[in-house]
Design a protein around this motif. Structure first.
Motif, PDB file in Angstrom:
ATOM      1  N   MET A  26      18.057 -11.715  16.043  1.00 36.05           N
ATOM      2  CA  MET A  26      18.430 -12.449  14.902  1.00 36.05           C
ATOM      3  C   MET A  26      17.403 -12.344  13.637  1.00 36.05           C
ATOM      4  SD  MET A  26      20.127 -15.954  16.401  1.00 36.05           S
ATOM      5  CE  MET A  26      20.761 -16.350  15.060  1.00 36.05           C
ATOM      6  N   PHE A  27      16.320 -12.281  13.778  1.00 34.10           N
ATOM      7  CA  PHE A  27      15.410 -12.155  12.699  1.00 34.10           C
ATOM      8  C   PHE A  27      15.595 -11.057  11.921  1.00 34.10           C
ATOM      9  CE2 PHE A  27      11.297 -11.781  10.686  1.00 34.10           C
ATOM     10  CZ  PHE A  27      11.031 -13.035  10.401  1.00 34.10           C
ATOM     11  N   PRO A  28      15.604  -9.652  12.382  1.00 31.24           N
ATOM     12  CA  PRO A  28      15.780  -8.585  11.292  1.00 31.24           C
ATOM     13  C   PRO A  28      17.043  -8.700  10.486  1.00 31.24           C
ATOM     14  CG  PRO A  28      15.186  -7.615  13.439  1.00 31.24           C
ATOM     15  CD  PRO A  28      15.489  -9.260  13.784  1.00 31.24           C
ATOM     16  N   PRO A  29      18.164  -9.167  10.743  1.00 27.93           N
ATOM     17  CA  PRO A  29      19.260  -9.298   9.709  1.00 27.93           C
ATOM     18  C   PRO A  29      19.017 -10.484   8.858  1.00 27.93           C
ATOM     19  CG  PRO A  29      20.103  -9.529  11.978  1.00 27.93           C
ATOM     20  CD  PRO A  29      18.390  -9.176  12.181  1.00 27.93           C
ATOM     21  N   VAL A  30      18.530 -11.262   9.101  1.00 27.44           N
ATOM     22  CA  VAL A  30      18.212 -12.562   8.604  1.00 27.44           C
ATOM     23  C   VAL A  30      17.259 -12.193   7.308  1.00 27.44           C
ATOM     24  CG1 VAL A  30      17.349 -15.017   8.163  1.00 27.44           C
ATOM     25  CG2 VAL A  30      19.095 -14.265  10.125  1.00 27.44           C
ATOM     26  N   ARG A  34      17.596 -12.005   3.380  1.00 29.49           N
ATOM     27  CA  ARG A  34      16.715 -13.023   2.350  1.00 29.49           C
ATOM     28  C   ARG A  34      15.835 -11.915   1.519  1.00 29.49           C
ATOM     29  NH1 ARG A  34      13.967 -14.970  -0.568  1.00 29.49           N
ATOM     30  NH2 ARG A  34      12.561 -16.835  -0.352  1.00 29.49           N
ATOM     31  N   LEU A  35      15.217 -10.861   2.183  1.00 30.78           N
ATOM     32  CA  LEU A  35      14.319 -10.003   1.253  1.00 30.78           C
ATOM     33  C   LEU A  35      14.912  -9.077   0.422  1.00 30.78           C
ATOM     34  CD1 LEU A  35      11.430  -9.967   3.808  1.00 30.78           C
ATOM     35  CD2 LEU A  35      11.560 -11.337   1.643  1.00 30.78           C
ATOM     36  N   ALA A  36      16.039  -8.265   1.017  1.00 33.88           N
ATOM     37  CA  ALA A  36      16.392  -7.189   0.101  1.00 33.88           C
ATOM     38  C   ALA A  36      17.650  -7.694  -0.783  1.00 33.88           C
ATOM     39  CB  ALA A  36      17.033  -6.124   1.296  1.00 33.88           C
ATOM     40  N   GLU A  37      18.263  -8.515  -0.408  1.00 33.15           N
ATOM     41  CA  GLU A  37      19.258  -9.200  -1.173  1.00 33.15           C
ATOM     42  C   GLU A  37      19.004 -10.644  -1.602  1.00 33.15           C
ATOM     43  OE1 GLU A  37      22.460  -8.518   1.114  1.00 33.15           O
ATOM     44  OE2 GLU A  37      21.990  -6.550   1.556  1.00 33.15           O
ATOM     45  N   ALA A  45      18.009 -19.136   4.026  1.00 31.80           N
ATOM     46  CA  ALA A  45      17.620 -17.749   4.711  1.00 31.80           C
ATOM     47  C   ALA A  45      16.100 -18.046   5.286  1.00 31.80           C
ATOM     48  CB  ALA A  45      17.861 -16.506   4.283  1.00 31.80           C
ATOM     49  N   GLY A  46      15.530 -18.349   4.463  1.00 32.58           N
ATOM     50  CA  GLY A  46      13.843 -18.462   4.539  1.00 32.58           C
ATOM     51  C   GLY A  46      13.692 -19.826   5.689  1.00 32.58           C
TER      52      GLY A  46
END
Length: 164
Positions: A26-30, A34-37, A45-46
């Motif tokens: 689950m970590f990568p999509p969250v 959070r970071l890219a958008e 998200a953080g």
């Protein structure tokens, strides 16, 4: 006593490895969201990232019980030298290295990056985040595939005298 250790071994796998596999996946999509958008929901998200990373860390430590109990069961069954046990041990060690050296540190780096206010990097920063989260997803997938392989080996037991 062997059955008790086997039950404890299987429960340890379910309770310790399962949460790591799910939270790490689950970590990568969250992190990507959070970071890219960055935008509305960034704080939530953080918090999700911190929780997912913490789950991975805590349950990774608990997962030490899996090989310890497994070796106990193998010893009681007198199969420690069997091919299926040796291959399982090697794959377990590789999975632990992937988690400890590739997944958790990358999660930590992305988490640290998500804590302060998002940097003004524009589209270029988003591309870097996407690349890093895809790489993290790949390492997480490798970790999960290693555990799937160990599970299959534990069930099929290739080369075991138990196969008839």
């Amino acid at each position: 006593m062997t059955k008790l250790f086997l039950v404890l071994h299987i429960l340890a796998v379910i309770v310790a490895i399962g949460p790591v596999a799910v939270a790490a996946s689950m970590f990568p999509p969250v992190a990507r969201r959070r970071l890219a958008e960055p935008g509305p929901g960034a704080a939530e998200a953080g918090a999700q990232l911190r929780l997912l990373h913490r789950i991975c860390q805590v349950y990774a430590l608990a997962a030490v019980a899996v090989p310890v109990l497994g070796m106990g069961v193998a010893g009681m069954m007198k199969v420690t030298g069997d091919t299926w046990v040796v291959v399982s041990i090697v794959l377990t060690i590789i999975a632990a290295v992937v988690l400890g050296a590739l997944v958790l540190p990358r999660q930590g780096a992305l988490l640290a990056e998500s804590d302060p206010a998002p940097a003004e990097g524009g589209a270029g920063a988003g591309v870097g985040v996407v690349k890093r989260t895809k790489q993290l997803a790949m390492y997480t997938g490798i970790f999960n595939l290693l555990w799937a392989a160990v599970t299959i080996i534990m069930i099929v037991r290739p080369g075991s005298s138990l196969n008839h």
